[in-house]
Write a protein that holds these residues in place. Structure first.
Motif, PDB file in Angstrom:
ATOM      1  N   LEU A 248       0.827  -1.213   0.000  1.00  0.00           N
ATOM      2  CA  LEU A 248       0.000   0.000   0.000  1.00  0.00           C
ATOM      3  C   LEU A 248       0.860   1.262   0.000  1.00  0.00           C
ATOM      4  CD1 LEU A 248      -2.760  -1.006   2.576  1.00  0.00           C
ATOM      5  CD2 LEU A 248      -2.827  -1.182   0.082  1.00  0.00           C
ATOM      6  N   VAL A 249       1.943   1.227   0.762  1.00  0.00           N
ATOM      7  CA  VAL A 249       2.862   2.372   0.804  1.00  0.00           C
ATOM      8  C   VAL A 249       3.424   2.630  -0.584  1.00  0.00           C
ATOM      9  CG1 VAL A 249       5.092   3.174   1.687  1.00  0.00           C
ATOM     10  CG2 VAL A 249       3.447   2.119   3.240  1.00  0.00           C
ATOM     11  N   ARG A 250       3.869   1.596  -1.235  1.00  0.00           N
ATOM     12  CA  ARG A 250       4.466   1.754  -2.572  1.00  0.00           C
ATOM     13  C   ARG A 250       3.435   2.128  -3.628  1.00  0.00           C
ATOM     14  NH1 ARG A 250       8.285  -3.575  -2.265  1.00  0.00           N
ATOM     15  NH2 ARG A 250       9.888  -2.648  -0.955  1.00  0.00           N
ATOM     16  N   LEU A 251       2.275   1.534  -3.554  1.00  0.00           N
ATOM     17  CA  LEU A 251       1.255   1.744  -4.574  1.00  0.00           C
ATOM     18  C   LEU A 251       0.585   3.116  -4.461  1.00  0.00           C
ATOM     19  CD1 LEU A 251      -0.198   0.349  -6.922  1.00  0.00           C
ATOM     20  CD2 LEU A 251      -1.824  -0.553  -5.284  1.00  0.00           C
ATOM     21  N   PHE A 252       0.292   3.542  -3.236  1.00  0.00           N
ATOM     22  CA  PHE A 252      -0.471   4.774  -3.043  1.00  0.00           C
ATOM     23  C   PHE A 252       0.345   5.928  -2.466  1.00  0.00           C
ATOM     24  CE2 PHE A 252      -3.615   1.339  -2.872  1.00  0.00           C
ATOM     25  CZ  PHE A 252      -4.450   1.748  -3.899  1.00  0.00           C
ATOM     26  N   GLY A 253       1.577   5.648  -2.044  1.00  0.00           N
ATOM     27  CA  GLY A 253       2.411   6.705  -1.495  1.00  0.00           C
ATOM     28  C   GLY A 253       1.930   7.218  -0.147  1.00  0.00           C
ATOM     29  N   ILE A 254       1.335   6.339   0.629  1.00  0.00           N
ATOM     30  CA  ILE A 254       0.834   6.748   1.937  1.00  0.00           C
ATOM     31  C   ILE A 254       1.856   6.394   3.013  1.00  0.00           C
ATOM     32  CG2 ILE A 254      -1.590   6.592   1.291  1.00  0.00           C
ATOM     33  CD1 ILE A 254      -1.753   3.856   2.546  1.00  0.00           C
ATOM     34  N   HIS A 255       1.691   6.982   4.178  1.00  0.00           N
ATOM     35  CA  HIS A 255       2.589   6.731   5.302  1.00  0.00           C
ATOM     36  C   HIS A 255       2.393   5.302   5.797  1.00  0.00           C
ATOM     37  CE1 HIS A 255       4.350   7.098   9.315  1.00  0.00           C
ATOM     38  NE2 HIS A 255       5.026   8.132   8.802  1.00  0.00           N
ATOM     39  N   PRO A 256       3.449   4.656   6.257  1.00  0.00           N
ATOM     40  CA  PRO A 256       3.320   3.273   6.741  1.00  0.00           C
ATOM     41  C   PRO A 256       2.275   3.089   7.838  1.00  0.00           C
ATOM     42  CG  PRO A 256       5.624   3.810   6.450  1.00  0.00           C
ATOM     43  CD  PRO A 256       4.862   5.079   6.214  1.00  0.00           C
TER      44      PRO A 256
ATOM     45  N   ALA B  27      -1.022   2.914   6.204  1.00  0.00           N
ATOM     46  CA  ALA B  27      -1.149   1.632   5.499  1.00  0.00           C
ATOM     47  C   ALA B  27      -1.507   0.515   6.475  1.00  0.00           C
ATOM     48  CB  ALA B  27       0.149   1.315   4.763  1.00  0.00           C
ATOM     49  N   VAL B  28      -0.878   0.511   7.645  1.00  0.00           N
ATOM     50  CA  VAL B  28      -1.179  -0.509   8.653  1.00  0.00           C
ATOM     51  C   VAL B  28      -2.626  -0.379   9.120  1.00  0.00           C
ATOM     52  CG1 VAL B  28      -0.665  -1.259  11.014  1.00  0.00           C
ATOM     53  CG2 VAL B  28       1.198  -0.851   9.406  1.00  0.00           C
ATOM     54  N   LYS B  29      -3.110   0.848   9.283  1.00  0.00           N
ATOM     55  CA  LYS B  29      -4.503   1.049   9.692  1.00  0.00           C
ATOM     56  C   LYS B  29      -5.474   0.498   8.651  1.00  0.00           C
ATOM     57  CE  LYS B  29      -3.805   4.977  12.709  1.00  0.00           C
ATOM     58  NZ  LYS B  29      -4.131   6.385  12.993  1.00  0.00           N
ATOM     59  N   TYR B  30      -5.157   0.695   7.368  1.00  0.00           N
ATOM     60  CA  TYR B  30      -6.013   0.147   6.316  1.00  0.00           C
ATOM     61  C   TYR B  30      -6.022  -1.383   6.371  1.00  0.00           C
ATOM     62  CZ  TYR B  30      -7.215   4.356   3.682  1.00  0.00           C
ATOM     63  OH  TYR B  30      -7.753   5.547   3.289  1.00  0.00           O
ATOM     64  N   VAL B  31      -4.856  -1.983   6.554  1.00  0.00           N
ATOM     65  CA  VAL B  31      -4.779  -3.446   6.609  1.00  0.00           C
ATOM     66  C   VAL B  31      -5.516  -3.965   7.842  1.00  0.00           C
ATOM     67  CG1 VAL B  31      -3.223  -5.419   6.856  1.00  0.00           C
ATOM     68  CG2 VAL B  31      -2.676  -3.594   5.245  1.00  0.00           C
ATOM     69  N   GLN B  32      -5.369  -3.263   8.978  1.00  0.00           N
ATOM     70  CA  GLN B  32      -6.079  -3.691  10.183  1.00  0.00           C
ATOM     71  C   GLN B  32      -7.592  -3.573  10.008  1.00  0.00           C
ATOM     72  OE1 GLN B  32      -4.180  -1.191  13.092  1.00  0.00           O
ATOM     73  NE2 GLN B  32      -2.755  -2.807  13.678  1.00  0.00           N
ATOM     74  N   THR B  33      -8.028  -2.559   9.299  1.00  0.00           N
ATOM     75  CA  THR B  33      -9.452  -2.401   9.034  1.00  0.00           C
ATOM     76  C   THR B  33      -9.956  -3.502   8.106  1.00  0.00           C
ATOM     77  OG1 THR B  33      -9.306  -0.011   9.325  1.00  0.00           O
ATOM     78  CG2 THR B  33     -11.202  -0.839   8.090  1.00  0.00           C
ATOM     79  N   ALA B  34      -9.157  -3.828   7.107  1.00  0.00           N
ATOM     80  CA  ALA B  34      -9.546  -4.849   6.138  1.00  0.00           C
ATOM     81  C   ALA B  34      -9.474  -6.254   6.724  1.00  0.00           C
ATOM     82  CB  ALA B  34      -8.667  -4.752   4.894  1.00  0.00           C
ATOM     83  N   HIS B  35      -8.557  -6.459   7.665  1.00  0.00           N
ATOM     84  CA  HIS B  35      -8.339  -7.783   8.257  1.00  0.00           C
ATOM     85  C   HIS B  35      -8.258  -7.659   9.777  1.00  0.00           C
ATOM     86  CE1 HIS B  35      -7.457  -9.503   4.320  1.00  0.00           C
ATOM     87  NE2 HIS B  35      -6.766  -8.404   4.085  1.00  0.00           N
ATOM     88  N   PRO B  36      -9.374  -7.429  10.438  1.00  0.00           N
ATOM     89  CA  PRO B  36      -9.323  -7.256  11.893  1.00  0.00           C
ATOM     90  C   PRO B  36      -8.884  -8.513  12.645  1.00  0.00           C
ATOM     91  CG  PRO B  36     -11.586  -7.344  11.133  1.00  0.00           C
ATOM     92  CD  PRO B  36     -10.715  -7.326   9.919  1.00  0.00           C
ATOM     93  N   ASP B  37      -8.941  -9.652  11.990  1.00  0.00           N
ATOM     94  CA  ASP B  37      -8.551 -10.903  12.625  1.00  0.00           C
ATOM     95  C   ASP B  37      -7.042 -11.128  12.637  1.00  0.00           C
ATOM     96  OD1 ASP B  37      -8.884 -11.016   9.823  1.00  0.00           O
ATOM     97  OD2 ASP B  37      -8.778 -13.199   9.887  1.00  0.00           O
TER      98      ASP B  37
END
Length: 61
Positions: A33-41, A44-54
């Motif tokens: 996500l960092v590489r693709l969208f240029g967002i802060h790490p 990116a971790v918050k997006y992954v945690q939201t997408a995969h709360p488990d």
């Protein structure tokens, strides 16, 4: 372009956020996500945690 977004009732930011979240669901890799969208790490971790709360990811300092 604004007219097209007004017709469907979305804001460009909402579309972008949905795109990042969709990618997070597919990859579950914050570095991708960092590489693709240029967002802060941390974001990116918050997006992954939201997408995969488990799945637990290590904290970034």
């Amino acid at each position: 372009m604004r007219t097209a977004f007004d017709q469907i009732g979305l804001l460009p930011r909402q579309l972008w956020t949905n795109r990042v979240l969709d990618e997070a669901r597919e990859t579950a890799d914050p570095i991708c996500l960092v590489r693709l969208f240029g967002i802060h790490p941390r974001i990116a971790v918050k997006y992954v945690q939201t997408a995969h709360p488990d799945k637990a990811l290590p904290r970034i300092r």
